[in-house]
Design a protein around this motif. Structure first.
Motif, PDB file in Angstrom:
ATOM      1  N   ILE A   1      23.778  32.176  -7.453  1.00 15.03           N
ATOM      2  CA  ILE A   1      25.095  31.509  -6.501  1.00 15.03           C
ATOM      3  C   ILE A   1      24.184  30.825  -5.917  1.00 15.03           C
ATOM      4  N   GLU A   2      23.208  30.965  -4.857  1.00 16.35           N
ATOM      5  CA  GLU A   2      22.411  30.692  -4.244  1.00 16.35           C
ATOM      6  C   GLU A   2      21.181  29.511  -4.359  1.00 16.35           C
ATOM      7  N   LYS A   3      21.602  29.462  -5.712  1.00 19.88           N
ATOM      8  CA  LYS A   3      20.729  28.424  -6.196  1.00 19.88           C
ATOM      9  C   LYS A   3      21.909  27.558  -7.383  1.00 19.88           C
ATOM     10  N   ARG A   4      23.186  27.917  -7.261  1.00 18.01           N
ATOM     11  CA  ARG A   4      23.822  27.362  -7.973  1.00 18.01           C
ATOM     12  C   ARG A   4      24.045  25.298  -8.020  1.00 18.01           C
ATOM     13  N   ASN A   5      23.575  25.213  -7.066  1.00 19.83           N
ATOM     14  CA  ASN A   5      23.440  23.074  -7.093  1.00 19.83           C
ATOM     15  C   ASN A   5      22.017  22.675  -7.533  1.00 19.83           C
ATOM     16  N   ASP A   6      21.502  23.355  -7.782  1.00 16.47           N
ATOM     17  CA  ASP A   6      19.695  23.136  -8.252  1.00 16.47           C
ATOM     18  C   ASP A   6      19.563  24.321 -10.194  1.00 16.47           C
TER      19      ASP A   6
END
Length: 162
Positions: free
Chosen positions: A40-45
């Motif tokens: 979730i924390e890395k969902r944009n990369d």
């Protein structure tokens, strides 16, 4: 069927998601909570190929779900099932008072609609834990078929069979 709405996961949803992961009825199936949180924390990369949602009913956040291109996941639980142009889904109800009321089926239907509308997927495949009879029943209620040989549930998206 109970109407659920899916909305994109936002940063401010993370604390609620963490609470849900720690609830007994979720934790038994969502093992490795730190891995879920990392995704979730890395969902944009790093994990931008996963599509995360918060499930709402009448404006109240009740759960989480996601879909993804199975080929990108590196997962191999499909055995010999055909996974060409297949996507997979994960879903949960975090709020206890919404359990056992048909909302899970609503989530699966809504996720299948998202996949059908926003991808080139030909099918959705899912493999709930063999002991998670509630999830298995939910998939059947959402018109998934069970492939006993490969122990996967699937829904063809070739026609309008939603």
């Amino acid at each position: 069927m109970n109407k659920v709405k899916l909305r994109a996961f936002k940063d401010q949803d993370l604390s609620l998601f963490k609470q849900w992961l720690n609830k007994e009825h979720v934790a038994q199936w969502y093992t490795e909570p730190d891995d879920w949180i990392y995704e979730i924390e890395k969902r944009n990369d790093e994990f931008n190929w996963l599509h995360h949602f918060i499930v709402e009913v009448e404006g109240v956040a009740i759960g989480f779900c996601q879909y993804y291109d199975y080929a990108l996941s590196g997962e191999t639980w499909h055995n010999r099932a055909d996974v060409k142009e297949a996507y997979s889904i994960d879903y949960m109800i975090g709020e206890e008072k919404y359990l056992g009321k048909g909302f899970g089926t609503g989530i699966v239907f809504a996720l299948a609609e998202e996949v059908k509308a926003n991808t080139d997927a030909k099918k959705i495949i899912v493999q709930p834990d063999s002991k998670n009879q509630i999830s298995r029943n939910t998939l059947l209620a959402a018109n998934f078929q069970y492939d006993e040989e490969n122990d996967v549930y699937y829904k063809e998206l070739l026609s309008n069979n939603m």
